[in-house]
Every structure is written in structure tokens, then in C-alpha cells.
Motif scaffolding. Structure first.
Motif, short mmCIF file in Angstrom:
data_model
loop_
_atom_site.label_atom_id
_atom_site.label_comp_id
_atom_site.label_asym_id
_atom_site.label_seq_id
_atom_site.Cartn_x
_atom_site.Cartn_y
_atom_site.Cartn_z
N GLY A 31 0.82 -1.21 0.00
CA GLY A 31 0.00 0.00 0.00
C GLY A 31 0.85 1.26 0.00
N VAL A 32 1.83 1.30 0.88
CA VAL A 32 2.67 2.50 0.97
C VAL A 32 3.51 2.66 -0.30
CG1 VAL A 32 4.55 3.60 2.22
CG2 VAL A 32 2.73 2.48 3.47
N ALA A 33 4.06 1.53 -0.78
CA ALA A 33 4.87 1.60 -2.00
C ALA A 33 4.02 2.11 -3.17
CB ALA A 33 5.45 0.22 -2.33
N ALA A 34 2.75 1.68 -3.21
CA ALA A 34 1.86 2.14 -4.28
C ALA A 34 1.69 3.66 -4.21
CB ALA A 34 0.50 1.45 -4.18
N VAL A 35 1.48 4.16 -3.00
CA VAL A 35 1.34 5.62 -2.86
C VAL A 35 2.60 6.32 -3.35
CG1 VAL A 35 1.15 7.50 -1.20
CG2 VAL A 35 -0.30 5.51 -0.96
N VAL A 36 3.74 5.82 -2.91
CA VAL A 36 5.00 6.49 -3.26
C VAL A 36 5.24 6.45 -4.78
CG1 VAL A 36 7.50 6.37 -3.02
CG2 VAL A 36 6.06 6.10 -1.01
N LEU A 38 3.08 5.76 -7.32
CA LEU A 38 2.06 6.42 -8.16
C LEU A 38 2.18 7.94 -8.07
CD1 LEU A 38 -1.04 4.11 -7.74
CD2 LEU A 38 0.43 4.41 -9.71
N THR A 39 2.44 8.46 -6.87
CA THR A 39 2.59 9.91 -6.78
C THR A 39 3.88 10.36 -7.45
OG1 THR A 39 3.54 9.69 -4.59
CG2 THR A 39 1.19 10.22 -4.70
N ALA A 40 4.91 9.50 -7.40
CA ALA A 40 6.15 9.84 -8.11
C ALA A 40 5.86 9.96 -9.61
CB ALA A 40 7.21 8.78 -7.86
N LEU A 41 5.05 9.02 -10.11
CA LEU A 41 4.67 9.07 -11.53
C LEU A 41 3.88 10.34 -11.83
CD1 LEU A 41 3.55 5.50 -12.60
CD2 LEU A 41 5.23 6.97 -13.69
N GLY A 42 2.86 10.60 -11.01
CA GLY A 42 1.99 11.75 -11.26
C GLY A 42 2.76 13.05 -11.16
N VAL A 279 -4.41 9.84 -8.04
CA VAL A 279 -3.77 8.53 -7.96
C VAL A 279 -3.35 8.24 -6.52
CG1 VAL A 279 -3.05 8.40 -10.36
CG2 VAL A 279 -1.51 9.39 -8.68
N ALA A 280 -2.96 9.30 -5.80
CA ALA A 280 -2.61 9.09 -4.39
C ALA A 280 -3.82 8.57 -3.63
CB ALA A 280 -2.11 10.39 -3.77
N GLY A 281 -4.99 9.14 -3.94
CA GLY A 281 -6.22 8.70 -3.28
C GLY A 281 -6.51 7.24 -3.58
N ILE A 282 -6.32 6.87 -4.84
CA ILE A 282 -6.58 5.48 -5.23
C ILE A 282 -5.61 4.56 -4.48
CG2 ILE A 282 -6.45 3.83 -7.13
CD1 ILE A 282 -7.39 6.21 -8.93
N ALA A 283 -4.34 4.99 -4.43
CA ALA A 283 -3.35 4.17 -3.73
C ALA A 283 -3.68 4.07 -2.24
CB ALA A 283 -1.95 4.75 -3.93
N ALA A 284 -4.25 5.15 -1.71
CA ALA A 284 -4.58 5.15 -0.27
C ALA A 284 -5.64 4.11 0.04
CB ALA A 284 -5.06 6.54 0.16
N TRP A 366 4.68 15.62 0.43
CA TRP A 366 3.35 15.50 1.05
C TRP A 366 2.81 14.10 0.88
CZ3 TRP A 366 -0.52 13.85 -2.06
CH2 TRP A 366 -0.42 14.10 -3.43
N ALA A 367 3.08 13.48 -0.28
CA ALA A 367 2.54 12.14 -0.52
C ALA A 367 3.22 11.12 0.39
CB ALA A 367 2.72 11.76 -1.98
N VAL A 368 4.54 11.28 0.54
CA VAL A 368 5.28 10.35 1.40
C VAL A 368 4.77 10.46 2.83
CG1 VAL A 368 7.53 9.86 2.38
CG2 VAL A 368 7.32 10.30 -0.05
N ILE A 369 4.65 11.71 3.31
CA ILE A 369 4.19 11.91 4.69
C ILE A 369 2.77 11.38 4.86
CG2 ILE A 369 3.58 13.67 6.39
CD1 ILE A 369 5.98 15.29 5.19
N ALA A 370 1.90 11.72 3.89
CA ALA A 370 0.51 11.28 3.99
C ALA A 370 0.44 9.75 3.93
CB ALA A 370 -0.32 11.89 2.87
#
Ligand SMILES: Nc1ncnc2c1ncn2[C@@H]1O[C@H](COP(=O)(O)OP(=O)(O)OP(=O)(O)O)[C@@H](O)[C@H]1O
Ligand SMILES: [Mg+2]
Lengths: 402, 227
Positions: A31-36, A38-42, A279-284, A366-370
Motif C-alpha cells: 500500500g505505501v509503495a503504491a502511494v510512493v 504512483l505519486t512519483a509518476l503523477g 492517484v494518491a487517493g486510489i493508492a490510499a 506531502w505524498a510520502v508523509i501522507a
């Protein structure tokens, strides 16, 4: 019970069931890797596009002929004939504006360039000396167009890198006479290769004085006027003044459109920022799923360790001690999962950057922290219920399950 | 001095539509330092009585005074404190935590009570030598024999220096010889002044106690002290 004892007890309990622990850590880390990632991509996409747009020039204000549709219906415009064209003198008039640093008129068209029996198509940009600095182009050899009367251009040309290679090969291009259309022009500069970008590809471009280009294409209009404002703050003033000046020159008619690079940039920035957030929301969501998994793992742990919980109570453990021990275990699962996921995500982003060097795939802070705090919060939140269940077990019943 | 005073204790269980009177109208008085054997047929309420004495269970009616204090009205956490400081349990099936070593199992009550690690280590070392477990300190329960496991459990029950030790068929899972060792250990503790209450099915073992209680259908059928 002391905090260090609680933590050690929870750690040992988690390590006591390695497979189950590993699985919930894995789920959390995915889950966390997905956030990191996907937000890196976006965010990488956002930075890439913004970077490309910025490379077009700095503090640019662009004047287009004709009125854009956004102005609404104007009866004054409706009765008049076709809008007045932009002229070289229009461009020259903008040079006097106090907020403006540079102005370059631009006329474009297609023609062919020939030298020593070789012939090829080329895009012709007619402009002035300041075109190259405004657009952030870089010369590989030679010099820019001469400072001269814009209406009387000399017979010179600056050619793109690919054209130079194809027409001249190993030969030196500077000082040679080439034929473009029906004119003979002297090569005074060669542009550095730029490759493909969002901006104009200059490798197949030739730049000639603007009056020459107009003569070549037999027109006296401009495609654009490029204006560089003094500073970022001066952009709105430059835009208003340019519009005002041209309106006066065109007998009070607002028949041009002025756009700022800033506005375009801001739009893209917003758009792609929203995309990243999406995408961050989806990953969340995968984080929430991981949280539920942690809860299930902890519920199974409570069931499996019912006898142990009964024993702890018999040995004098308070409900609070038992709650904290199970909560600490859930927190550890999600904390370790979050950490592993963070490392995996950074590794993935690094891999992306290696695979696509032009693409700045860095996860935003912000994405990493969130992501990390969502992981910890869901882990704790979903750990509360199993922990309460453990603490509320009836000791006699619990002891019998051994 | 009276350590335990039970008066008019009732403990009922609902089994479907029927109520089981596991304990009915029970009055009991046990002095500090006594050695009591609780006997009686299966289902007579021996374990229920022990759970009640150990504050693991609450009566439906009646009062239980421990060291003069009414403990039936205490909150669960207050009861936990009483269990921690005043009562030690020994179970038939040992109830050791399998992932902890013998030393860690013995230290568990002190850890739960928040005693400092240095003090814990000191007391565990003494307990290990007292109970002949010196070279078993780092063994997990599954690496110990039944007798050793029960010795670890007794060490754990005494590590907080309780006033009362409750043992529910402590030799039930042991052969005669190791059972004998365990009983000797418990009796030695009683010799040092700890009140000992043992539930047993073994008449010869029961006969060794200073006082025998025989239960039947949740009541005291006989009490050697009042005979
Ligand atoms: N949790 C419970 N729910 C329902 N009935 C129970 C419960 N615990 C005990 N009982 C009932 O209470 C009665 C006394 O049980 P208890 O366990 O005290 O007997 P015991 O004397 O210890 O028997 P044993 O010698 O077999 O251990 C039994 O009839 C039992 O079925
Ligand atoms: Mg029993």
C-alpha cells in the motif's frame, strides 16, 4: 507494565507467527509503495510538462492575431471586416513598453534549403536578433541574427543541427551560401541539437530575418509576437500594456489575443497536480485494505492467544496492559510495513528514473508523509478493536482454551 | 488471622434453559498459613471455587473477604492488582507461554507488575536455583519435561511473594514420581507460611494436607476442620 516491556512483548508475539506477520507487513508495504510510486509518476508527469513549458522561454507573453472566443460576443467586432493582421510595426511598437525586456516578431512557413546539390524541406522562422534569447535557444556555432532595421533584413540564416548535418555533412557550414526558396543566404550560425520536446524542435528549423521570411512567403503578417516581460511580477502589466498598445494601433479594436506562459503553466500545474492527488487517493485505498488485513491478523492473534491472555490476566495483568500489548503489535506491523513500503517505493521511483531519465519521477514530500501516516493511523485504528476484544476476555473462559 | 472468609456464596451458570448451581450457599473460613485440600467428584464445583478465590470469577451472591477486605466489589483492574500481588496460580496444564524461555516465563508476573529489569533478574536467578532449574533458564517450555514445566510454573506463582497459592490439580498431568516432587515443593512453600489450597482427585495427596474439604453439588459436604 513498562513501555519497553510492552514493546518487547509485542515484538516477540509478532515474531512468534512469522508467516502471518510477514503477510500483513507485506500488505501494508505494498500500500505505501503504491502511494510512493504512483505519486512519483503523477508528480513526475507534472514536473516534466511544467519543465517543458518553462523551456519555451521565461516570463513569456505571446500575442496572437485574432480574437479568442473567450471574450464573448462583441457587436462591434461582428460588423467590422476580418481582423487586422499583426505586422512588424505592431511588434516594434511593443519594444517601447516599460515592462518589456525583449520582443521578437515571428513569421513561419515551409520552404526548401539547398546546398551543393543537396536539397531538403525546412521549417522557416522569420524573426529578429532577440528570438534566440527569448526562446532559450542555444547556438552551437556562429552568431545570432544581426541587430538591424526589422523591415530590411540582411541575407543571412541560422540553421538547425539536423539540417546542418544533412546538407553539409563533414563540411563546415559557417559562411557558406545556401539557397532557401529563391534566395541565396549566408549561414551565420548553427543551433545546438535539442531533440524532441514539448517545445518546438529546432533541429529542422532555419531562422532568417523576419522581413526576408515575409518576402519569401509573400505576406506581411506575423504568426506571433513573442514578448519577454522584465520579471515574473511584470507579466500581468506587460500583457495589459501590449493589449492596450495594439488596440490603439488597430483603431480601438481589440483584435488580438494575448496569452501568458504563466497562465498555461498554471493550468497544467493544476491539472496534473489534481491527477497526482487522484492517484494518491486510489493508492490510499490499498492502505485502508492493508489496515483491514492488519485488523484480521490481530483478531486471529487474539483468538489464537486466548489461553495466553487468560494466563496474563491470572498473573495480574490489567486490561490496559493487555490492550497496549496488542495495540503495540498492530502498530509494529503497520510501522514496519510502512517503512518497508517506503523503501520499496523509493526503489521503484529510482528504477523509473533509471528507465526514463527525462522523467523526474520523485514522490512529493506531502505524498510520502501522507502515505506513511495513513499507514500508521489505519494500523492503529484497526488494531484498537482486536486489542479491546483481548482485554475484555473473561479470564476463566480464556484459561480453558489452552 | 482469617485470610479468606466466604459467606453465602452463590455461583450459577446458565446452560440453555437450565441453571447449574456450581456453588450454592457456601460459607468458608481459611486462616493464613493453612494447607487445604479440596476434593470431591467431578462437577462438584472445585474449580469454580478456586477461580472465585483467585478473583478470576465473581459470585452471583455472597461476599468474599480476602485479608479482611471485601474483594467482590473491586473493579477489574483493582482485582488484577490483588491477583498480581497476593495470589499465585498453579494449573494442571502448566500454562507456560511457549515462545518465552523458562526464565522469561518466571519473570512474567514481575514484568506485568512493572518491576525494574535488574530486580527481575535478581529474583529470577534465585528462583531458578531454588527450584533446581539453573541450567534450564534459556529453555523454551517444549524443551522441558512435565515436572520441569510445573516447577517453572510454581516458580512463576511464587515470584511475586503471594500470600495465597491456588493449585488446581497440579499433579494431574504428571507421573507419580514427578507429582511427588511438585507436591513437596508446594508443601515447602506452605512451610514458609504461604497459604496453600490444592484441588485434587488423589486421596493420598489430599490426606497430606492439614485440612480437607470435600465438595458435592456446589456445597461443602465435609470439612475436616469442623468435624
Ligand atoms: N462456564 C461455565 N458454564 C456453564 N457451566 C459451568 C461453567 N463452569 C462450570 N460449570 C458447571 O459448574 C459445575 C462445577 O464445575 P467445576 O469446573 O467447578 O467442577 P470441578 O469440581 O472442578 O470438576 P472437575 O473435577 O471435573 O474439574 C459443573 O456442573 C460445570 O458443568
Ligand atoms: Mg476442575
Amino acid at each position: 507494565m513498562r513501555l519497553t516491556d510492552t514493546l518487547r512483548f509485542a515484538r516477540d508475539a509478532a515474531l512468534g507467527t512469522p508467516l502471518r506477520t510477514a503477510l500483513s507487513v507485506l500488505a501494508m508495504s505494498i500500500g505505501v509503495a503504491a502511494v510512493v510510486i504512483l505519486t512519483a509518476l503523477g508528480d513526475g508527469a507534472r514536473r516534466y510538462v511544467v519543465g517543458q513549458f518553462s523551456s519555451i522561454g521565461t516570463n513569456l507573453v505571446i500575442v496572437l492575431p485574432g480574437r479568442s472566443g473567450t471574450g464573448g460576443f462583441n457587436p462591434a467586432n461582428a460588423i467590422t471586416s476580418t481582423p487586422r493582421d499583426l505586422t512588424i510595426d505592431d511588434a516594434a511598437s511593443l519594444r517601447r513598453l516599460p515592462t518589456v525586456r525583449r520582443v521578437a516578431p515571428l513569421a513561419v512557413g515551409n520552404s526548401e534549403i539547398a546546398y551543393g546539390g543537396k536539397l531538403r524541406e525546412a521549417m522557416v522562422a522569420g524573426s529578429t536578433a532577440e528570438f534566440i534569447p527569448i526562446r532559450n535557444f542555444v547556438l552551437a556555432q556562429g552568431q545570432a541574427l544581426p541587430e538591424e532595421d526589422w523591415n530590411r533584413g540582411s541575407s543571412v540564416v541560422i540553421i538547425g543541427a539536423k539540417i546542418r548535418d544533412e546538407i553539409f555533412g563533414a563540411e563546415s557550414a559557417l559562411g557558406k551560401l545556401v539557397r532557401i526558396g529563391d534566395r541565396r543566404l549566408r549561414v551565420i550560425g548553427v543551433l545546438k541539437p535539442t531533440g524532441q520536446g514539448l517545445g518546438m524542435n529546432t533541429d529542422e528549423l532555419v531562422i532568417v530575418p523576419v522581413s526576408l521570411a515575409q518576402a519569401m512567403f509573400n505576406s506581411n503578417t506575423l504568426f506571433r509576437i513573442l514578448v519577454e516581460a522584465n520579471s515574473r511580477e511584470a507579466i500581468p502589466g506587460a500583457k495589459a500594456q501590449a493589449l492596450d498598445t495594439l488596440k490603439q494601433r488597430h483603431r480601438g479594436e481589440e483584435d488580438v489575443t494575448v496569452i501568458t506562459q504563466d497562465a498555461i503553466l498554471a493550468t497544467f500545474d493544476r491539472l496534473l497536480g489534481a491527477l497526482t492527488l487522484g492517484v494518491a487517493g486510489i493508492a490510499a485505498i490499498s492502505l485502508a485494505v492493508a489496515g483491514i488485513l492488519v485488523m484480521n491478523v490481530m483478531l486471529v492473534a487474539v483468538t489464537q492467544r486466548t489461553g495466553e491472555i487468560g494466563l496474563l490476566k491470572a498473573l495480574g495483568a490489567s486490561g490496559r496492559s493487555i490492550r497496549l500489548a496488542f495495540l503495540a503489535e498492530a502498530a509494529m506491523l503497520s510501522a514496519v510495513g510502512a517503512l518497508v513500503g517506503y523503501l520499496l517505493g523509493q526503489l521503484g521511483a529510482f528504477g523509473l528514473r533509471q528507465a526514463f531519465p527525462v522523467f523526474p519521477a520523485y514522490p512529493p514530500d506531502w505524498a510520502v508523509i501522507a502515505g506513511l501516516s495513513t499507514a500508521l493511523a489505519t494500523g492503529l485504528l484497526f488494531g484498537v478493536m482486536p486489542a479491546r476484544r483481548a482485554a475484555s476476555l473473561d479470564p476463566v473462559q480464556a484459561l480453558m482454551k489452552h | 488471622m482469617a485470610l479468606i472468609e466466604l459467606s453465602a456464596i452463590e455461583r450459577r451458570f446458565l446452560l440453555g434453559d437450565t441453571t447449574v448451581n456450581a456453588l450454592a450457599g457456601l460459607n468458608l473460613h481459611i486462616d493464613s498459613g493453612e494447607y487445604v485440600a479440596v476434593m470431591g467428584p467431578s462437577g462438584s464445583g472445585k474449580s469454580t471455587l478456586l477461580n472465585l478465590l483467585g478473583l478470576l470469577d465473581r459470585p452471583n451472591a455472597g461476599t468474599y473477604r480476602l485479608e479482611g477486605r471485601d474483594v467482590t466489589t473491586l473493579s477489574p483492574d483493582e482485582q488484577a492488582t490483588v491477583r498480581s500481588t497476593r495470589i499465585g496460580f498453579v494449573f494442571q496444564s502448566f500454562h507456560l507461554v511457549p515462545r518465552l524461555t523458562a526464565a522469561e516465563n518466571i519473570a512474567l508476573p514481575m514484568m506485568l507488575a512493572g518491576i525494574a529489569p535488574a530486580e527481575r533478574q535478581r529474583r529470577v536467578a534465585r528462583a531458578l536455583s531454588d527450584f533446581g532449574l539453573d541450567n534450564r533458564a534459556d529453555h523454551k517450555p517444549d524443551q522441558l519435561s512435565g515436572g520441569q514445566r510445573q516447577r517453572v510454573a510454581i516458580a512463576r506463582a511464587t515470584i511475586m511473594q503471594p500470600a495465597l497459592i491456588l493449585a488446581d490439580e497440579p499433579t494431574g498431568n504428571l507421573d507419580r514420581h514427578t507429582g511427588e516432587d511438585v507436591v513437596n515443593l508446594l508443601e515447602a512453600l506452605n512451610g514458609q507460611g504461604v497459604t496453600l489450597i490444592v484441588v485434587t482427585h488423589d486421596p493420598s495427596l489430599g490426606a497430606r494436607a492439614g485440612r480437607q474439604l470435600v465438595m458435592e453439588d456446589g456445597r461443602l459436604k465435609s470439612d475436616s476442620a469442623s468435624a
